[in-house]
Design a protein around this motif. Structure first.
Motif, PDB file in Angstrom:
ATOM      1  N   SER A   1       0.814  -1.215   0.000  1.00 39.67           N
ATOM      2  CA  SER A   1       0.000   0.000   0.000  1.00 39.67           C
ATOM      3  C   SER A   1       0.849   1.267   0.000  1.00 39.67           C
ATOM      4  O   SER A   1       0.367   2.357  -0.324  1.00 39.67           O
ATOM      5  CB  SER A   1      -0.929   0.013   1.217  1.00 39.67           C
ATOM      6  N   HIS A   2       2.144   1.136   0.349  1.00 38.86           N
ATOM      7  CA  HIS A   2       3.024   2.299   0.429  1.00 38.86           C
ATOM      8  C   HIS A   2       3.597   2.693  -0.923  1.00 38.86           C
ATOM      9  O   HIS A   2       4.175   3.784  -1.052  1.00 38.86           O
ATOM     10  CB  HIS A   2       4.166   2.032   1.405  1.00 38.86           C
ATOM     11  N   GLN A   3       3.459   1.822  -1.925  1.00 41.14           N
ATOM     12  CA  GLN A   3       4.065   2.110  -3.221  1.00 41.14           C
ATOM     13  C   GLN A   3       3.489   3.375  -3.851  1.00 41.14           C
ATOM     14  O   GLN A   3       4.173   4.083  -4.588  1.00 41.14           O
ATOM     15  CB  GLN A   3       3.884   0.912  -4.159  1.00 41.14           C
ATOM     16  N   LYS A   4       2.231   3.687  -3.534  1.00 36.40           N
ATOM     17  CA  LYS A   4       1.606   4.886  -4.098  1.00 36.40           C
ATOM     18  C   LYS A   4       2.216   6.170  -3.525  1.00 36.40           C
ATOM     19  O   LYS A   4       1.979   7.264  -4.057  1.00 36.40           O
ATOM     20  CB  LYS A   4       0.106   4.864  -3.843  1.00 36.40           C
ATOM     21  N   LYS A   5       3.006   6.036  -2.439  1.00 38.44           N
ATOM     22  CA  LYS A   5       3.641   7.215  -1.846  1.00 38.44           C
ATOM     23  C   LYS A   5       4.943   7.586  -2.545  1.00 38.44           C
ATOM     24  O   LYS A   5       5.536   8.624  -2.236  1.00 38.44           O
ATOM     25  CB  LYS A   5       3.938   6.966  -0.361  1.00 38.44           C
ATOM     26  N   SER A   6       5.392   6.713  -3.447  1.00 38.08           N
ATOM     27  CA  SER A   6       6.646   6.966  -4.139  1.00 38.08           C
ATOM     28  C   SER A   6       6.590   8.311  -4.860  1.00 38.08           C
ATOM     29  O   SER A   6       5.618   8.627  -5.551  1.00 38.08           O
ATOM     30  CB  SER A   6       6.910   5.844  -5.151  1.00 38.08           C
ATOM     31  N   GLY A   7       7.629   9.101  -4.692  1.00 39.96           N
ATOM     32  CA  GLY A   7       7.697  10.406  -5.330  1.00 39.96           C
ATOM     33  C   GLY A   7       7.221  11.549  -4.468  1.00 39.96           C
ATOM     34  O   GLY A   7       7.404  12.722  -4.820  1.00 39.96           O
ATOM     35  N   THR A   8       6.603  11.239  -3.309  1.00 38.97           N
ATOM     36  CA  THR A   8       6.196  12.305  -2.381  1.00 38.97           C
ATOM     37  C   THR A   8       7.441  13.058  -1.916  1.00 38.97           C
ATOM     38  O   THR A   8       8.428  12.428  -1.533  1.00 38.97           O
ATOM     39  CB  THR A   8       5.463  11.721  -1.158  1.00 38.97           C
ATOM     40  N   PRO A   9       7.437  14.388  -1.952  1.00 37.61           N
ATOM     41  CA  PRO A   9       8.635  15.143  -1.548  1.00 37.61           C
ATOM     42  C   PRO A   9       9.117  14.756  -0.153  1.00 37.61           C
ATOM     43  O   PRO A   9       8.316  14.581   0.767  1.00 37.61           O
ATOM     44  CB  PRO A   9       8.157  16.597  -1.567  1.00 37.61           C
ATOM     45  N   THR A  10      10.422  14.598  -0.014  1.00 37.88           N
ATOM     46  CA  THR A  10      11.018  14.292   1.280  1.00 37.88           C
ATOM     47  C   THR A  10      11.995  15.404   1.649  1.00 37.88           C
ATOM     48  O   THR A  10      12.056  16.428   0.981  1.00 37.88           O
ATOM     49  CB  THR A  10      11.711  12.914   1.238  1.00 37.88           C
ATOM     50  N   MET A  11      12.720  15.227   2.741  1.00 42.67           N
ATOM     51  CA  MET A  11      13.629  16.245   3.282  1.00 42.67           C
ATOM     52  C   MET A  11      12.868  17.430   3.862  1.00 42.67           C
ATOM     53  O   MET A  11      13.412  18.517   4.048  1.00 42.67           O
ATOM     54  CB  MET A  11      14.650  16.722   2.235  1.00 42.67           C
ATOM     55  N   GLY A  12      11.577  17.229   4.171  1.00 43.75           N
ATOM     56  CA  GLY A  12      10.802  18.282   4.813  1.00 43.75           C
ATOM     57  C   GLY A  12      11.300  18.624   6.201  1.00 43.75           C
ATOM     58  O   GLY A  12      10.898  19.644   6.780  1.00 43.75           O
ATOM     59  N   GLY A  13      12.192  17.786   6.730  1.00 44.05           N
ATOM     60  CA  GLY A  13      12.787  18.076   8.032  1.00 44.05           C
ATOM     61  C   GLY A  13      13.542  19.390   8.052  1.00 44.05           C
ATOM     62  O   GLY A  13      13.772  19.969   9.125  1.00 44.05           O
ATOM     63  N   ILE A  14      13.935  19.875   6.872  1.00 43.79           N
ATOM     64  CA  ILE A  14      14.603  21.181   6.791  1.00 43.79           C
ATOM     65  C   ILE A  14      13.696  22.262   7.358  1.00 43.79           C
ATOM     66  O   ILE A  14      14.148  23.164   8.080  1.00 43.79           O
ATOM     67  CB  ILE A  14      14.968  21.516   5.326  1.00 43.79           C
ATOM     68  N   MET A  15      12.408  22.179   7.058  1.00 49.16           N
ATOM     69  CA  MET A  15      11.445  23.167   7.570  1.00 49.16           C
ATOM     70  C   MET A  15      11.350  23.081   9.093  1.00 49.16           C
ATOM     71  O   MET A  15      11.269  24.106   9.776  1.00 49.16           O
ATOM     72  CB  MET A  15      10.071  22.925   6.946  1.00 49.16           C
ATOM     73  N   ILE A  16      11.352  21.855   9.611  1.00 52.43           N
ATOM     74  CA  ILE A  16      11.290  21.660  11.063  1.00 52.43           C
ATOM     75  C   ILE A  16      12.523  22.267  11.726  1.00 52.43           C
ATOM     76  O   ILE A  16      12.420  22.986  12.726  1.00 52.43           O
ATOM     77  CB  ILE A  16      11.173  20.159  11.404  1.00 52.43           C
ATOM     78  N   LEU A  17      13.690  21.998  11.147  1.00 54.90           N
ATOM     79  CA  LEU A  17      14.936  22.519  11.717  1.00 54.90           C
ATOM     80  C   LEU A  17      14.956  24.043  11.710  1.00 54.90           C
ATOM     81  O   LEU A  17      15.314  24.674  12.715  1.00 54.90           O
ATOM     82  CB  LEU A  17      16.135  21.984  10.922  1.00 54.90           C
ATOM     83  N   LEU A  18      14.576  24.640  10.589  1.00 54.58           N
ATOM     84  CA  LEU A  18      14.563  26.100  10.513  1.00 54.58           C
ATOM     85  C   LEU A  18      13.604  26.692  11.540  1.00 54.58           C
ATOM     86  O   LEU A  18      13.917  27.689  12.205  1.00 54.58           O
ATOM     87  CB  LEU A  18      14.160  26.542   9.103  1.00 54.58           C
ATOM     88  N   SER A  19      12.453  26.066  11.675  1.00 55.59           N
ATOM     89  CA  SER A  19      11.457  26.554  12.631  1.00 55.59           C
ATOM     90  C   SER A  19      11.982  26.461  14.063  1.00 55.59           C
ATOM     91  O   SER A  19      11.818  27.394  14.862  1.00 55.59           O
ATOM     92  CB  SER A  19      10.161  25.762  12.489  1.00 55.59           C
ATOM     93  N   ILE A  20      12.614  25.342  14.394  1.00 56.63           N
ATOM     94  CA  ILE A  20      13.150  25.154  15.749  1.00 56.63           C
ATOM     95  C   ILE A  20      14.218  26.203  16.052  1.00 56.63           C
ATOM     96  O   ILE A  20      14.205  26.837  17.116  1.00 56.63           O
ATOM     97  CB  ILE A  20      13.734  23.739  15.913  1.00 56.63           C
ATOM     98  N   VAL A  21      15.153  26.378  15.137  1.00 56.25           N
ATOM     99  CA  VAL A  21      16.253  27.330  15.349  1.00 56.25           C
ATOM    100  C   VAL A  21      15.720  28.754  15.482  1.00 56.25           C
ATOM    101  O   VAL A  21      16.053  29.474  16.437  1.00 56.25           O
ATOM    102  CB  VAL A  21      17.283  27.242  14.201  1.00 56.25           C
ATOM    103  N   ILE A  22      14.874  29.171  14.544  1.00 55.95           N
ATOM    104  CA  ILE A  22      14.340  30.537  14.561  1.00 55.95           C
ATOM    105  C   ILE A  22      13.508  30.783  15.825  1.00 55.95           C
ATOM    106  O   ILE A  22      13.700  31.770  16.538  1.00 55.95           O
ATOM    107  CB  ILE A  22      13.488  30.803  13.302  1.00 55.95           C
ATOM    108  N   THR A  23      12.584  29.859  16.096  1.00 60.02           N
ATOM    109  CA  THR A  23      11.662  30.061  17.221  1.00 60.02           C
ATOM    110  C   THR A  23      12.382  30.039  18.560  1.00 60.02           C
ATOM    111  O   THR A  23      12.143  30.902  19.416  1.00 60.02           O
ATOM    112  CB  THR A  23      10.563  28.970  17.208  1.00 60.02           C
ATOM    113  N   SER A  24      13.250  29.061  18.763  1.00 64.24           N
ATOM    114  CA  SER A  24      13.918  28.953  20.070  1.00 64.24           C
ATOM    115  C   SER A  24      14.835  30.138  20.323  1.00 64.24           C
ATOM    116  O   SER A  24      14.876  30.669  21.443  1.00 64.24           O
ATOM    117  CB  SER A  24      14.704  27.635  20.164  1.00 64.24           C
TER     118      SER A  24
END
Length: 324
Positions: free
Chosen positions: A44-67
């Motif tokens: 069932s996960h094969q349909k997720k292929s191609g979904t953008p990844t590396m979204g953790g960059i947004m999390i990191l930027l948010s953590i650094v800026i906010t804190s």
């Protein structure tokens, strides 16, 4: 006053991630930084292929800026603030390299296990050296017993085990839409409560900055996910959660508060041991969340169940630490 700081920090972390997402997600799509799905995983996960990844960059930027913004406005940044940023960004960088090799260089396995481990150990040792240089505690607190054990020099090995272990545990848990985002929001929220209870404002602000960041990410990561955090996000969150526990002397209680990540990791360990020793598998697939998918649970049901377990364990951890 502190209550307002906590609320404002969560809101800011949330908004920074939400505002960054419409910029980053299309950018990741244009770069064709799409997730590759393992063939041995649930079909069932094969349909997720191609979904953008590396979204953790947004999390990191948010953590650094906010804190940094919120700590600078309502309190003075301390060495603990900078230590948490170092470990979070450091582990995030290891994850970024792993993700980049996978999606940009088309090497599906990314960094080798040895390369990833070396990077994690280096950051852990840097964390220890800064901690030691600033005369921060090298004791491990035992819950319920009101007792601490000072490990002295050997604390470096404990730090390596805890930081590397929990970063990889969160990484293993990151297999379903919203699973890590929701579970980590709960765990970081619990750590924020305990840091607040200890009057460690710097750690509490950082913790809720993470809560806000991952909740903002969850808006786009909930099923069906529009973006994945990748190793960039999961390794960073794992390093951050262990770093907070170390600095707030909540190392052992983290086993309970971060119980979902511990259980997921144990399921992998038990599966490997069982298969290598008996040739049989305990679970249909590990980590554990895939087992429940293969027995017929919907992805959303698995995620909500794990969130519920995480919430109960977080409440239990707070109860043990504060009232027992």
């Amino acid at each position: 006053m502190l209550e307002q700081v906590i609320v404002f920090t969560i809101i800011m972390g949330f908004l920074v991630t939400v505002l960054l997402s419409p910029i980053f997600i299309p950018f990741l799509k244009r770069l064709k930084f799409g997730q590759s799905i393992r063939e041995e995983g649930p079909k069932s996960h094969q349909k997720k292929s191609g979904t953008p990844t590396m979204g953790g960059i947004m999390i990191l930027l948010s953590i650094v800026i906010t804190s940094l913004v919120m700590t600078g406005k309502f309190a003075e940044p301390t060495i603990k603030t900078y230590l948490l940023l170092i470990v979070t960004v450091g582990f995030g960088l290891v994850g970024f390299l792993d993700d980049f090799i996978k999606v940009a260089m088309k090497r599906n396995l990314g960094l080798t296990s040895r390369q990833k481990l070396i990077g994690q150990i280096i950051i852990s040792v840097v964390f220890y050296l800064i901690l030691k240089q600033n005369d921060l505690s090298t004791a491990v607190t035992i819950p319920l017993l009101d007792y601490s054990i000072d490990l002295g020099f050997f604390y470096v090995f404990f730090i390596i085990f805890w930081l590397v272990g929990f970063s990889n545990a969160v990484n293993l848990t990151d297999g379903l839409d919203g699973l890590v985002s929701g579970s980590s929001a709960i765990a970081f929220g619990a750590l924020a409560v305990l840091a607040w209870n200890q009057s460690q404002t710097d750690i509490a602000i950082f913790s809720v900055a993470v809560v806000g960041a991952v909740l903002g990410f969850l808006v786009f990561n909930a099923h069906p996910a529009k973006v994945f955090m990748g190793d960039t996000g999961s390794l960073a969150l794992g390093g951050a959660i262990a770093g907070i526990a170390i600095l707030a002397k909540l190392e052992i209680i983290l086993i309970i508060i971060g119980g979902v990540f511990v259980i997921e990791t144990l399921s992998v360990i038990l599966q490997v041991i069982s298969f290598k020793t008996t040739g049989k598998r305990i679970f249909k697939m590990s980590p554990l969340h895939h087992h429940y998918e293969l027995v017929g649970w919907s992805e959303w049901r698995v995620v909500v169940t794990f969130w519920t377990v995480g919430l109960l364990l977080a409440v239990l951890g707070i109860y043990i630490e504060v009232w027992m």
